[in-house]
Enzyme design. Structure first.
Site, PDB file in Angstrom:
ATOM      1  N   HIS A  82       0.844  -1.191   0.000  1.00 38.28           N
ATOM      2  CA  HIS A  82       0.000   0.000   0.000  1.00 38.28           C
ATOM      3  C   HIS A  82       0.878   1.239   0.000  1.00 38.28           C
ATOM      4  O   HIS A  82       1.886   1.283   0.690  1.00 38.28           O
ATOM      5  CB  HIS A  82      -0.888   0.017   1.250  1.00 38.28           C
ATOM      6  CG  HIS A  82      -1.749   1.238   1.327  1.00 38.28           C
ATOM      7  ND1 HIS A  82      -2.934   1.342   0.636  1.00 38.28           N
ATOM      8  CD2 HIS A  82      -1.565   2.428   1.954  1.00 38.28           C
ATOM      9  CE1 HIS A  82      -3.466   2.533   0.864  1.00 38.28           C
ATOM     10  NE2 HIS A  82      -2.658   3.213   1.655  1.00 38.28           N
ATOM     11  N   ASP A 161     -15.087   2.579   8.037  1.00 41.75           N
ATOM     12  CA  ASP A 161     -14.109   3.545   7.536  1.00 41.75           C
ATOM     13  C   ASP A 161     -14.748   4.519   6.553  1.00 41.75           C
ATOM     14  O   ASP A 161     -14.455   5.712   6.580  1.00 41.75           O
ATOM     15  CB  ASP A 161     -12.932   2.828   6.868  1.00 41.75           C
ATOM     16  CG  ASP A 161     -11.938   3.831   6.295  1.00 41.75           C
ATOM     17  OD1 ASP A 161     -11.370   4.602   7.094  1.00 41.75           O
ATOM     18  OD2 ASP A 161     -11.757   3.879   5.068  1.00 41.75           O
ATOM     19  N   ARG A 168     -14.824  12.676   9.170  1.00 40.45           N
ATOM     20  CA  ARG A 168     -13.573  13.378   9.518  1.00 40.45           C
ATOM     21  C   ARG A 168     -13.263  14.458   8.490  1.00 40.45           C
ATOM     22  O   ARG A 168     -12.784  15.536   8.821  1.00 40.45           O
ATOM     23  CB  ARG A 168     -12.414  12.365   9.569  1.00 40.45           C
ATOM     24  CG  ARG A 168     -12.459  11.446  10.779  1.00 40.45           C
ATOM     25  CD  ARG A 168     -11.570  10.226  10.551  1.00 40.45           C
ATOM     26  NE  ARG A 168     -10.204  10.602  10.214  1.00 40.45           N
ATOM     27  CZ  ARG A 168      -9.380   9.857   9.477  1.00 40.45           C
ATOM     28  NH1 ARG A 168      -9.760   8.682   9.011  1.00 40.45           N
ATOM     29  NH2 ARG A 168      -8.167  10.275   9.215  1.00 40.45           N
ATOM     30  N   SER A 183      -7.478   3.481   9.629  1.00 44.94           N
ATOM     31  CA  SER A 183      -8.226   3.525   8.375  1.00 44.94           C
ATOM     32  C   SER A 183      -7.508   2.720   7.288  1.00 44.94           C
ATOM     33  O   SER A 183      -8.102   1.860   6.626  1.00 44.94           O
ATOM     34  CB  SER A 183      -8.394   4.999   7.958  1.00 44.94           C
ATOM     35  OG  SER A 183      -8.776   5.117   6.618  1.00 44.94           O
ATOM     36  N   LYS A 187      -8.414  -1.554   5.981  1.00 47.51           N
ATOM     37  CA  LYS A 187      -8.736  -1.929   4.598  1.00 47.51           C
ATOM     38  C   LYS A 187      -7.800  -3.012   4.075  1.00 47.51           C
ATOM     39  O   LYS A 187      -8.217  -3.925   3.358  1.00 47.51           O
ATOM     40  CB  LYS A 187      -8.700  -0.681   3.709  1.00 47.51           C
ATOM     41  CG  LYS A 187      -9.945   0.203   3.937  1.00 47.51           C
ATOM     42  CD  LYS A 187      -9.887   1.508   3.177  1.00 47.51           C
ATOM     43  CE  LYS A 187      -9.013   2.514   3.881  1.00 47.51           C
ATOM     44  NZ  LYS A 187      -9.150   3.885   3.412  1.00 47.51           N
TER      45      LYS A 187
END
Ligand code: URA
Ligand code: CA
Length: 431
Positions: A82, A161, A168, A183, A187
């Site tokens: 990621h 999320d 947010r 968050s 995922k």
């Protein structure tokens, strides 16, 4: 249990219990906790932070708010990667076929671009016919046979999320390390990875503007990985200037193909080897990091990574001949050089602003609903630390319109030329 007590406890700087964290997430997802209480808690977390066990529990609660992907039908250790995002970040297009070519199963869920950052799916869709639409069985079959497949993000993963991030975003608590870390990691965990390699970018084109914040985010995510039993490593990288030369969808596909053929930009190649060798190690395909790197260099030199890319494109409905003929990718009507306004050394190329210039050309989306133009974008000829003579091309603008005054102005304002500048260090730290 009452939500107001949980909010005041965090407001006063105390650690929440696992039961309290679950009460909040479950209640927020099922609607019994209203937005105003959730935003108050998010703000309290922003100011008072969370301990590692709290963050791990928050991540677990978020993961169990929705579906999780079961990759057990795929043989081997599944390692996901990621990136916290960047400009001209062509990494996945090269990294996925590269590690797949040494036998690491790549079952990847990717996203689209928004604002100044690009997305892997948009880039791949520059290839005629390429699609990320497939059912779970096809996905598993592709990975088992060819070690690689990319699908779009499923709508049912981590609903907590989706809801919390949107809240947010409009209530001023995006920039909280525990909230960002949970968050992202929720995922990745829900997407079924056994191990996770993170690229945490820092600089103007990144979410984290300085190295200190990037290191804290990386350390927090690595700790979450430890708590939930997923091997996790993070590489902190410089995203003050764009990565590689190309920014824009088809232009980045061509850059990826060049790299897979051994003549891509040095920074992109270095990053891919750095991330890839950690993925190979986690997947148990090598005992040591230098050995993992050697395996990757071998498949790159032998053309195996390139062949894997071709097969991957074919499996997903794309025209594989693109790999040998990138000139058949969508091409913008005009290629316009941007000359340097003075002689010297390139001292700054602000990644976010260059990303915005590419967005103005149509390569990116200002809002989620925008469509993108795959052909347009920017190809840099110089990077920070390179010498340039007045009038020499700094970059080429690929545009469907001749009227590029606004884009040229945006670029000129954000590329600085000075008497001296050092080449930036790409790999800042490993966590
Ligand atoms: N990216 C995410 O996925 N979540 C955040 O909170 C911030 C960036
Ligand atoms: Ca690039």
């Amino acid at each position: 249990m009452r939500m107001v007590d949980i909010i005041t406890k965090k407001r006063d700087g105390l650690a929440l219990s696992p039961e309290e964290i679950r009460f909040f997430i479950d209640g927020y997802v099922n609607g019994s906790v209203p937005d105003y209480q959730a935003s108050a808690l998010a703000m309290a977390i922003y100011f008072k932070d969370m301990t590692d066990p709290e963050i791990a529990e928050l991540t677990r609660a978020m993961v169990s708010s929705g579906e999780t992907v079961d990759l057990s039908a795929i043989a081997g250790i599944k390692v996901d990667k990621h990136s916290t995002g960047g400009v001209g970040d062509t990494t996945t297009l090269v990294l996925a076929p590269l590690v797949a070519a040494v036998g690491v199963p790549v079952a990847k869920m990717s996203g689209r671009g928004l604002g100044f950052t690009g997305g892997t799916i948009d880039k791949l869709e520059s290839i005629a016919g390429f699609s990320v639409e497939m059912n779970g069985k096809q996905f598993v079959n592709h990975v088992n046979r060819d070690r690689i497949a990319v699908i779009g993000q499923s709508g049912d993963l981590v609903p907590a999320d989706k809801k919390l991030y949107a809240l947010r975003d409009v209530s001023g608590s995006v920039e909280s390390i525990p909230l960002i870390a949970s968050s992202i990691m929720s995922k990745k965990i829900a997407a079924g990875a056994d191990a996770i390699v993170l690229e945490v970018t820092c600089g103007s084109g990144a979410f984290m503007k300085n190295e200190e914040d990037a290191v804290r985010l990386a350390e927090t995510m690595v700790q979450i990985g430890k708590h939930v039993g997923r091997k996790t490593a993070a590489v902190i990288t410089d995203m003050d200037q764009p990565l590689g030369f190309a920014i824009g969808n088809a232009l980045e596909v061509k850059e990826a193909i060049d790299t897979l053929q051994g003549h891509g930009p040095d920074d992109l190649k270095e990053l891919v080897l750095e991330l890839g060798s950690r993925m190979v190690l986690f997947a148990g395909k090598a005992e040591r990091l230098d050995e993992a790197r050697q395996l990757l260099e071998q498949v790159l030199e032998q053309g195996k990574a390139f062949d894997t890319f071709r097969q991957f494109i074919k499996n997903q409905g794309g025209d594989p001949s693109i790999a040998n003929h990138p000139e058949h990718l969508p091409k913008a009507k005009y290629q316009l050089r941007l000359p340097a306004q003075s002689s010297g050394v390139v001292a700054e190329m602000k990644a976010d602003q260059i990303g915005l210039a590419a967005m103005l050309l149509g390569a990116g989306r200002a809002t989620k609903e925008d469509t993108i133009n795959h052909a347009t974008g920017i190809v840099l000829h110089k990077k920070v630390g390179d010498s340039v003579a007045r009038g020499e091309a700094l970059l080429t603008i690929h545009s469907d319109s001749e009227h590029i005054d606004q884009v040229a102005r945006q670029l000129n304002q954000n590329i600085m030329i000075a008497d001296h500048a050092d080449k930036p260090v790409l790999i800042r730290r490993i966590i």
